[in-house]
Design a protein around this motif. Sequence first.
Motif, PDB file in Angstrom:
ATOM      1  N   LEU A 154       0.805  -1.223   0.000  1.00  0.00           N
ATOM      2  CA  LEU A 154       0.000   0.000   0.000  1.00  0.00           C
ATOM      3  C   LEU A 154       0.839   1.275   0.000  1.00  0.00           C
ATOM      4  O   LEU A 154       0.415   2.311  -0.500  1.00  0.00           O
ATOM      5  CB  LEU A 154      -0.923   0.024   1.226  1.00  0.00           C
ATOM      6  CG  LEU A 154      -2.187  -0.839   1.182  1.00  0.00           C
ATOM      7  CD1 LEU A 154      -3.001  -0.617   2.441  1.00  0.00           C
ATOM      8  CD2 LEU A 154      -3.017  -0.554  -0.058  1.00  0.00           C
TER       9      LEU A 154
ATOM     10  N   GLY B 166      -1.654   3.404  -2.362  1.00  0.00           N
ATOM     11  CA  GLY B 166      -1.986   2.013  -2.632  1.00  0.00           C
ATOM     12  C   GLY B 166      -3.462   1.767  -2.848  1.00  0.00           C
ATOM     13  O   GLY B 166      -3.851   0.949  -3.689  1.00  0.00           O
TER      14      GLY B 166
ATOM     15  N   THR C   6       1.196  -4.743   3.692  1.00  0.00           N
ATOM     16  CA  THR C   6       1.510  -3.397   4.162  1.00  0.00           C
ATOM     17  C   THR C   6       1.932  -3.372   5.620  1.00  0.00           C
ATOM     18  O   THR C   6       1.650  -4.308   6.377  1.00  0.00           O
ATOM     19  CB  THR C   6       0.285  -2.474   3.979  1.00  0.00           C
ATOM     20  OG1 THR C   6       0.593  -1.160   4.419  1.00  0.00           O
ATOM     21  CG2 THR C   6      -0.903  -3.002   4.766  1.00  0.00           C
TER      22      THR C   6
END
Length: 226
Positions: free
Chosen positions: A52, A59, A79
């Motif tokens: 992300l 993202g 992430t």
Amino acid sequence: MKILIIEDEKSILDLIKMNLILENFEVITAENGDKGLLLFKKEYPDLVVLDLMLPDYDGFELLKQMQFTNYKIPIIILTAKNNQNDKLLGLELGADDYITKPFDSKELILRIRNILKRIKKAEIEPSGFSIGKLEIKNKSRDFYINKEKIYLTKNEFELMNLFMSNYNQVLSRDFLLERVWGYESDVDTRAVDMAIQRLRKKMGKYNKYIKSIYGVGYKLEVDDEK
């Protein structure tokens, strides 16, 4: 099977790539969002692992663009953001799963295989179902209401497929979570409720077909099926 990794941290990208190659996947990589989106459109991967936090792209915005380009390709978000709201937003935008850093490579491989397995299983299920004004086609993974095609994310499609293949049966939140997101997913039943809300919104005046069963779950009940 071809996997696209979009990750700007080289050490993480190399680690994922190495483990996927050892599992006999074909791997293509991108260190930023622009290249990732280009490869997504050009290479038509079987699955995407998306970070992300990219240097040139938000993202979530990249996820939306990939969904707009081809919503049938599964996406796993990877992430450092360990916020439940971010997880739910990612799932709401169409991601299939959400893994936070640091992560175990074996877990990532397992989740990838489970997603691909679910898709393969769907391909050999009955070609589709028609109930009243609702129609679902498994091969093309399309959904229609009154012959009008309705865009559904992968998870929304899986939910509707479960409802139509288990017509008039009450399906618990835990059952839906397990069948759509899988045992290994770290999301909770709120993801199910949010997906149902989105599904109902897309169904418009036909949203009444998905009934809430208090304290249990949901069922599909088409009042005007005849």
